[in-house]
Scaffold this motif. Structure first.
Motif, PDB file in Angstrom:
ATOM      1  N   LEU A  82       0.821  -1.215   0.000  1.00 23.02           N
ATOM      2  CA  LEU A  82       0.000   0.000   0.000  1.00 23.02           C
ATOM      3  C   LEU A  82       0.853   1.262   0.000  1.00 23.02           C
ATOM      4  O   LEU A  82       0.339   2.361   0.168  1.00 23.02           O
ATOM      5  CB  LEU A  82      -0.900   0.030   1.245  1.00 23.02           C
ATOM      6  CG  LEU A  82      -2.009  -0.996   1.324  1.00 23.02           C
ATOM      7  CD1 LEU A  82      -2.717  -0.905   2.667  1.00 23.02           C
ATOM      8  CD2 LEU A  82      -3.004  -0.803   0.205  1.00 23.02           C
ATOM      9  N   ARG A 110      -3.027  -7.711  -5.208  1.00 19.93           N
ATOM     10  CA  ARG A 110      -4.441  -7.527  -4.862  1.00 19.93           C
ATOM     11  C   ARG A 110      -5.013  -8.786  -4.232  1.00 19.93           C
ATOM     12  O   ARG A 110      -5.781  -8.734  -3.285  1.00 19.93           O
ATOM     13  CB  ARG A 110      -5.239  -7.180  -6.116  1.00 19.93           C
ATOM     14  CG  ARG A 110      -5.279  -5.723  -6.424  1.00 19.93           C
ATOM     15  CD  ARG A 110      -6.473  -5.408  -7.302  1.00 19.93           C
ATOM     16  NE  ARG A 110      -6.456  -6.150  -8.535  1.00 19.93           N
ATOM     17  CZ  ARG A 110      -5.826  -5.762  -9.634  1.00 19.93           C
ATOM     18  NH1 ARG A 110      -5.181  -4.634  -9.635  1.00 19.93           N
ATOM     19  NH2 ARG A 110      -5.840  -6.490 -10.725  1.00 19.93           N
ATOM     20  N   THR A 126     -12.764   7.670   9.928  1.00 21.38           N
ATOM     21  CA  THR A 126     -12.558   8.074   8.534  1.00 21.38           C
ATOM     22  C   THR A 126     -12.202   6.902   7.619  1.00 21.38           C
ATOM     23  O   THR A 126     -12.042   7.094   6.430  1.00 21.38           O
ATOM     24  CB  THR A 126     -11.420   9.115   8.434  1.00 21.38           C
ATOM     25  OG1 THR A 126     -10.260   8.561   9.048  1.00 21.38           O
ATOM     26  CG2 THR A 126     -11.793  10.401   9.120  1.00 21.38           C
ATOM     27  N   ASN A 129     -16.015   4.037   4.174  1.00 25.79           N
ATOM     28  CA  ASN A 129     -16.551   4.949   3.163  1.00 25.79           C
ATOM     29  C   ASN A 129     -17.936   5.440   3.595  1.00 25.79           C
ATOM     30  O   ASN A 129     -18.850   4.640   3.785  1.00 25.79           O
ATOM     31  CB  ASN A 129     -16.639   4.245   1.813  1.00 25.79           C
ATOM     32  CG  ASN A 129     -16.845   5.219   0.678  1.00 25.79           C
ATOM     33  OD1 ASN A 129     -17.449   6.266   0.864  1.00 25.79           O
ATOM     34  ND2 ASN A 129     -16.349   4.879  -0.489  1.00 25.79           N
ATOM     35  N   TYR A 132     -21.407   4.312   1.578  1.00 22.02           N
ATOM     36  CA  TYR A 132     -21.899   2.943   1.397  1.00 22.02           C
ATOM     37  C   TYR A 132     -22.233   2.334   2.756  1.00 22.02           C
ATOM     38  O   TYR A 132     -21.605   2.678   3.755  1.00 22.02           O
ATOM     39  CB  TYR A 132     -20.855   2.079   0.682  1.00 22.02           C
ATOM     40  CG  TYR A 132     -20.653   2.498  -0.752  1.00 22.02           C
ATOM     41  CD1 TYR A 132     -21.594   2.183  -1.717  1.00 22.02           C
ATOM     42  CD2 TYR A 132     -19.542   3.245  -1.124  1.00 22.02           C
ATOM     43  CE1 TYR A 132     -21.428   2.592  -3.033  1.00 22.02           C
ATOM     44  CE2 TYR A 132     -19.368   3.653  -2.442  1.00 22.02           C
ATOM     45  CZ  TYR A 132     -20.315   3.325  -3.388  1.00 22.02           C
ATOM     46  OH  TYR A 132     -20.161   3.728  -4.679  1.00 22.02           O
TER      47      TYR A 132
ATOM     48  N   ARG B 129       1.084  13.963 -14.124  1.00 20.76           N
ATOM     49  CA  ARG B 129       1.763  13.280 -15.229  1.00 20.76           C
ATOM     50  C   ARG B 129       1.354  13.927 -16.553  1.00 20.76           C
ATOM     51  O   ARG B 129       0.488  14.791 -16.603  1.00 20.76           O
ATOM     52  CB  ARG B 129       1.371  11.799 -15.225  1.00 20.76           C
ATOM     53  CG  ARG B 129       1.612  11.124 -13.878  1.00 20.76           C
ATOM     54  CD  ARG B 129       2.878  10.332 -13.843  1.00 20.76           C
ATOM     55  NE  ARG B 129       2.666   9.027 -14.469  1.00 20.76           N
ATOM     56  CZ  ARG B 129       2.133   7.985 -13.833  1.00 20.76           C
ATOM     57  NH1 ARG B 129       1.764   8.103 -12.593  1.00 20.76           N
ATOM     58  NH2 ARG B 129       1.993   6.836 -14.449  1.00 20.76           N
ATOM     59  N   ASP B 208      -8.845   8.393   4.009  1.00 24.13           N
ATOM     60  CA  ASP B 208      -8.524   7.117   4.637  1.00 24.13           C
ATOM     61  C   ASP B 208      -9.324   5.951   4.059  1.00 24.13           C
ATOM     62  O   ASP B 208      -8.814   4.840   3.951  1.00 24.13           O
ATOM     63  CB  ASP B 208      -8.795   7.198   6.152  1.00 24.13           C
ATOM     64  CG  ASP B 208      -7.740   8.039   6.858  1.00 24.13           C
ATOM     65  OD1 ASP B 208      -6.714   8.336   6.230  1.00 24.13           O
ATOM     66  OD2 ASP B 208      -7.960   8.395   8.024  1.00 24.13           O
ATOM     67  N   ARG B 211      -7.674   4.165   1.282  1.00 26.63           N
ATOM     68  CA  ARG B 211      -6.633   3.236   1.735  1.00 26.63           C
ATOM     69  C   ARG B 211      -7.286   1.929   2.184  1.00 26.63           C
ATOM     70  O   ARG B 211      -6.797   0.847   1.871  1.00 26.63           O
ATOM     71  CB  ARG B 211      -5.861   3.891   2.892  1.00 26.63           C
ATOM     72  CG  ARG B 211      -4.593   3.166   3.258  1.00 26.63           C
ATOM     73  CD  ARG B 211      -3.926   3.840   4.436  1.00 26.63           C
ATOM     74  NE  ARG B 211      -4.874   3.995   5.537  1.00 26.63           N
ATOM     75  CZ  ARG B 211      -4.721   4.846   6.544  1.00 26.63           C
ATOM     76  NH1 ARG B 211      -3.676   5.635   6.586  1.00 26.63           N
ATOM     77  NH2 ARG B 211      -5.619   4.920   7.497  1.00 26.63           N
ATOM     78  N   ASN B 214      -8.225  -0.066  -0.831  1.00 25.56           N
ATOM     79  CA  ASN B 214      -7.049  -0.705  -1.410  1.00 25.56           C
ATOM     80  C   ASN B 214      -6.593  -1.887  -0.560  1.00 25.56           C
ATOM     81  O   ASN B 214      -6.178  -2.911  -1.083  1.00 25.56           O
ATOM     82  CB  ASN B 214      -5.906   0.301  -1.543  1.00 25.56           C
ATOM     83  CG  ASN B 214      -6.033   1.125  -2.805  1.00 25.56           C
ATOM     84  OD1 ASN B 214      -6.340   0.582  -3.865  1.00 25.56           O
ATOM     85  ND2 ASN B 214      -5.823   2.416  -2.696  1.00 25.56           N
ATOM     86  N   LYS B 219      -9.931  -3.895  -7.095  1.00 20.14           N
ATOM     87  CA  LYS B 219      -9.282  -3.425  -8.320  1.00 20.14           C
ATOM     88  C   LYS B 219      -9.249  -1.900  -8.342  1.00 20.14           C
ATOM     89  O   LYS B 219     -10.164  -1.252  -7.824  1.00 20.14           O
ATOM     90  CB  LYS B 219     -10.050  -3.916  -9.550  1.00 20.14           C
ATOM     91  CG  LYS B 219     -10.016  -5.410  -9.733  1.00 20.14           C
ATOM     92  CD  LYS B 219     -10.298  -5.751 -11.197  1.00 20.14           C
ATOM     93  CE  LYS B 219     -10.018  -7.195 -11.487  1.00 20.14           C
ATOM     94  NZ  LYS B 219     -11.025  -8.084 -10.887  1.00 20.14           N
ATOM     95  N   LYS B 226     -15.984   3.411  -7.779  1.00 18.55           N
ATOM     96  CA  LYS B 226     -17.002   3.164  -6.767  1.00 18.55           C
ATOM     97  C   LYS B 226     -16.724   3.998  -5.515  1.00 18.55           C
ATOM     98  O   LYS B 226     -17.582   4.737  -5.061  1.00 18.55           O
ATOM     99  CB  LYS B 226     -17.041   1.673  -6.403  1.00 18.55           C
ATOM    100  CG  LYS B 226     -18.099   1.372  -5.352  1.00 18.55           C
ATOM    101  CD  LYS B 226     -18.242  -0.102  -5.060  1.00 18.55           C
ATOM    102  CE  LYS B 226     -19.203  -0.294  -3.888  1.00 18.55           C
ATOM    103  NZ  LYS B 226     -19.253  -1.671  -3.412  1.00 18.55           N
ATOM    104  N   HIS B 227     -15.511   3.875  -4.985  1.00 15.21           N
ATOM    105  CA  HIS B 227     -15.270   4.481  -3.679  1.00 15.21           C
ATOM    106  C   HIS B 227     -14.933   5.962  -3.739  1.00 15.21           C
ATOM    107  O   HIS B 227     -15.418   6.742  -2.932  1.00 15.21           O
ATOM    108  CB  HIS B 227     -14.186   3.710  -2.938  1.00 15.21           C
ATOM    109  CG  HIS B 227     -14.676   2.407  -2.397  1.00 15.21           C
ATOM    110  ND1 HIS B 227     -15.255   2.294  -1.167  1.00 15.21           N
ATOM    111  CD2 HIS B 227     -14.721   1.180  -2.949  1.00 15.21           C
ATOM    112  CE1 HIS B 227     -15.633   1.036  -0.972  1.00 15.21           C
ATOM    113  NE2 HIS B 227     -15.318   0.350  -2.043  1.00 15.21           N
ATOM    114  N   ALA B 228     -14.089   6.346  -4.691  1.00 16.75           N
ATOM    115  CA  ALA B 228     -13.677   7.750  -4.716  1.00 16.75           C
ATOM    116  C   ALA B 228     -14.704   8.615  -5.446  1.00 16.75           C
ATOM    117  O   ALA B 228     -15.081   9.676  -4.966  1.00 16.75           O
ATOM    118  CB  ALA B 228     -12.307   7.884  -5.374  1.00 16.75           C
TER     119      ALA B 228
END
Ligand SMILES: Nc1ncnc2c1ncn2[C@@H]1O[C@H](COP(=O)(O)OP(=O)(O)OP(=O)(O)O)[C@@H](O)[C@H]1O
Ligand SMILES: [Mg+2]
Lengths: 360, 315
Positions: A82, A110, A126, A129, A132, B129, B208, B211, B214, B219, B226-228
């Motif tokens: 990570l 992964r 925090t 998420n 959800y 980038r 957080d 993280r 991940n 993926k 989905k999350h961000a």
């Protein structure tokens, strides 16, 4: 030794020393060998982790302690894959269950994360998420590693996990959002999420630091219970030595990206070898201490990792600092059965001992 | 307050907004000297006669009162000039003008959202980038260039020089006819959405819970989209209200340039012709669209973020 045997023996309330002695005969699960992590920043190279080594056996709970900035989190992120840019693993080997983690491809990484090893973090407020439901996030953790499992089965498993970590009314709670959970419950949910794929290793990065004291104790108790039930190994990162005594079998003391001392809990608490460890212990309140005894802080400020000292990282703050400490890094010296410490004092003592023997 | 009370209150406010729009438009348009019947040949008697026929001789306030009374019954009046005697509702809805404009507008909105959001996500993921830098230059240009400039350039390049696409889109019979008007209309909002998405994604992906996502072994695609993304959508949704307004005003220009007989085009002519009821009818219709869009935005907030309580004040 298998998990059953471990459970049965733990019924009989092993002492810490007995547990440690059993565990060190187990198979090695994680072998970190000379791991080096550097952040390539504009200001220069930050050597956050500078060659640390340790081994985790199956069923082992190892604490990693050290002041803020000693590289505990960075080291854990490196194992989990990570690590964020500009950080890079620049040396060493990490072997998990016989496989070279650093050679993994992205998809293998992964597959490893969340499945073979998972991680929980400091701030449960925090880390979930907010948009959800708890159930969604739990089921997702399961289903991304287990493609065959149906939605209904995943939901059942998620409810089971929530019950396991002590959340009441799990079948209703599962459809709630994180903001409807208290801090302690969120950390429980995080633990449930981390354990839903039955990993062999759990890395807990200060999982109780952000919680209030009574909740801290509950979460600690829960983690201990779950460890005894599942037999997973835990790396418990903290700067609270009290927490270490509570749950860990072995302890690694880190400072400025280096391992200072390693040993069993008893070694570290009752027979600390390294001046830094002794400093940490002296700065920690203890119920057994006589009244009015002062806590002694470690003088000085932590190392500037952009410009680390040439010799022992702790040298400039050490009350026993010698000339050699400022010029050369101390080697890791075995000072007891499972007890190692990196300090020039040990070399000096050994020299004195042997010269004493010669003159005798 | 419960959801029903909130909805009722919002609807009352919407009606009030529309009333205000009607009043402002009505009095402003009448403040300009002259009348729809004033042409070079018409005599003062003829004008007075026509004014009397359509009630334009009465005091303004009475005229406005009458308009509202009729409007409440669903009667928007008749065209005074452009299609004399034809009812405004028939002009707006019966002749395909509104549908034509809606098609272009909705398509532009879709294109802006469907391209703008992924571009922003991509930029955030590759922040700093080359791909992010190139896209940043393009989006900045897209925001800076007015629609008529883009339209003229497109016409010249793709219509005249390359001859790929029709120069006049007319009633949009072919697919090719859609391309230039829709892209012209979508370009500016698309670039704005990309920028908004990039900024708020950059904030989200350092959180957080990313993280955590991940650490679960998800993926990258799932982590990002989905999350961000869901956590980054609030500013984009907020922009949907002004965006609708922007697309409506943009359509006025775009329909002119590409010769599309849509509502925007007709609206401009109605103003030039002083066709009061048509001006009023079109303005109210467009205002209603914007009001509805703002309602949609409020509901979308709630869907995207469960913590938002739209019925609670001061949140
Ligand atoms: N993104 C980064 N860029 C540059 N340096 C970093 C970055 N992340 C961490 N570091 C450096 O790595 C060192 C170790 O950080 P780390 O977070 O591992 O400390 P820690 O032991 O976990 O401390 P804490 O108890 O505060 O969590 C710090 O000195 C920090 O300066
Ligand atoms: Mg940390």
């Amino acid at each position: 030794m298998n998990n059953e045997a471990m459970n049965q023996t733990s019924e009989k309330k092993m002492t810490a020393a007995e547990r440690a002695a059993m565990i060190k005969n187990n198979k090695i699960l994680l072998d970190v060998d000379g791991l080096k992590v550097t952040f390539f920043t504009h200001a220069g190279q930050v050597k956050a982790v500078d060659g640390i080594s340790y081994q985790i056996h199956e069923h082992e709970v190892m604490g990693i302690v050290g002041e803020s900035g000693s590289g505990k989190s960075v080291e854990a992120y490196s194992i989990m894959g990570l690590l964020q840019k500009p950080g890079r693993i620049v040396g060493g080997k990490v072997t998990f269950d016989g496989e070279d983690l650093l050679a993994y491809s992205d998809s293998e990484k992964r597959e490893f994360r969340g499945n073979k090893a998972s991680m929980i973090f400091q701030n449960p407020m925090t880390c979930l998420n907010p948009v959800y439901t708890i159930g969604d996030q739990l089921m997702e953790a399961l289903r991304c590693h287990n493609k065959e499992i149906s939605k209904a089965e995943a939901r059942k498993k998620a409810i089971e996990m929530l019950e396991l970590v002590g959340i009441n009314n799990a079948d209703k709670r599962i459809d709630q959002y994180p903001h409807e959970f208290s801090g302690g419950m969120r950390q429980r949910a995080m633990i449930a999420m981390a354990l839903i794929c039955s990993p062999k290793l759990l890395i807990a990065d200060e999982p109780t630091t952000a919680l209030d004291v009574t909740i801290q104790a509950q979460i600690l108790e829960l983690m201990k219970d779950l460890q005894r039930q599942t037999g997973m190994a835990i790396i418990f990162i903290t700067h609270n030595l009290g927490v270490v005594a509570e749950i860990c079998d072995f302890v690694t003391v880190m400072y400025a990206g280096h391992v200072m001392e390693q040993g069993t809990v008893d070694d570290i608490f009752y027979n600390p070898a390294h001046p830094y460890t002794r400093g940490l212990l002296r700065s920690m309140p203890n119920l057994d201490d006589e009244k009015g005894k002062r806590l002694i802080p470690i003088e000085g400020t932590p190392v500037d990792l952009l410009d680390p000292p040439k010799g022992c990282a702790f040298g400039p703050r050490c009350e026993h600092c010698m000339k050699v400490c400022l010029t050369k890094q101390p080697p890791m010296v075995t000072v007891g059965d499972d007890h190692k410490s990196a300090c020039w004092l040990h070399i000096k003592e050994m020299k004195e001992l042997s010269s004493g023997e010669v003159t005798k | 307050m419960d959801m029903l009370g909130y909805t009722l209150k919002r609807m009352a406010i919407s009606v009030l907004t529309l009333l205000l729009v009607a009043a402002i438009t009505f009095f402003l348009m009448n403040a300009i000297p002259g009348s729809p019947f004033m042409t070079e040949k018409s005599t003062p008697q003829q004008i007075a006669l026509a004014n009397a026929k359509y009630g334009l001789d009465k005091p303004l306030i009475v005229q406005f009162g009458n308009y509202l009374k009729n409007l409440a019954k669903g009667d928007m009046g008749v065209s005074l000039k452009m299609q004399e005697g034809t009812s405004v509702s028939k002009i707006l809805f019966g002749q395909g003008k509104f549908v034509l404009s809606m098609k272009i507008g909705l398509l532009a909105l879709l294109v802006a959202v469907i391209i703008g959001i992924p571009v922003g996500v991509l930029q955030a993921y590759y922040r700093g980038r080359w791909i992010d830098n190139i896209l940043r230059v393009i989006t900045t240009m897209g925001i800076a260039m007015p629609g008529f400039v883009v339209a003229t350039l497109c016409l010249f390049e793709f219509g005249v020089t390359l001859g790929w696409l029709p120069v006049q889109s007319n009633s949009l019979e072919t697919f090719g006819a859609y391309v230039m008007p829709v892209l012209t209309l979508a370009l500016n909002p698309m670039c704005r959405i990309a920028k908004l998405t990039r900024t708020s994604m950059l904030d989200s992906i350092s959180q957080d819970y990313i993280r955590t996502a991940n650490a679960k072994g998800l993926k990258t695609r799932v982590v990002l989209f989905k999350h961000a993304l869901r956590n980054s959508l609030i500013p984009v949704i907020t922009y949907l209200g002004p965006l609708t307004a922007g697309i409506i005003t943009g359509a006025l220009v775009v329909e002119q340039i590409y010769h599309i007989p849509g509502l925007g085009n007709y609206f401009v002519s109605s103003i030039l012709n002083r066709d009061y009821p048509v001006i009023m009818g079109t303005t109210l219709l467009l205002a209603a669209l914007i009001v509805i869009m703002n309602l949609v935005v409020d509901i979308a907030y709630k869907i995207v973020d469960p913590r938002i309580n739209i019925t609670k004040k001061g949140d």
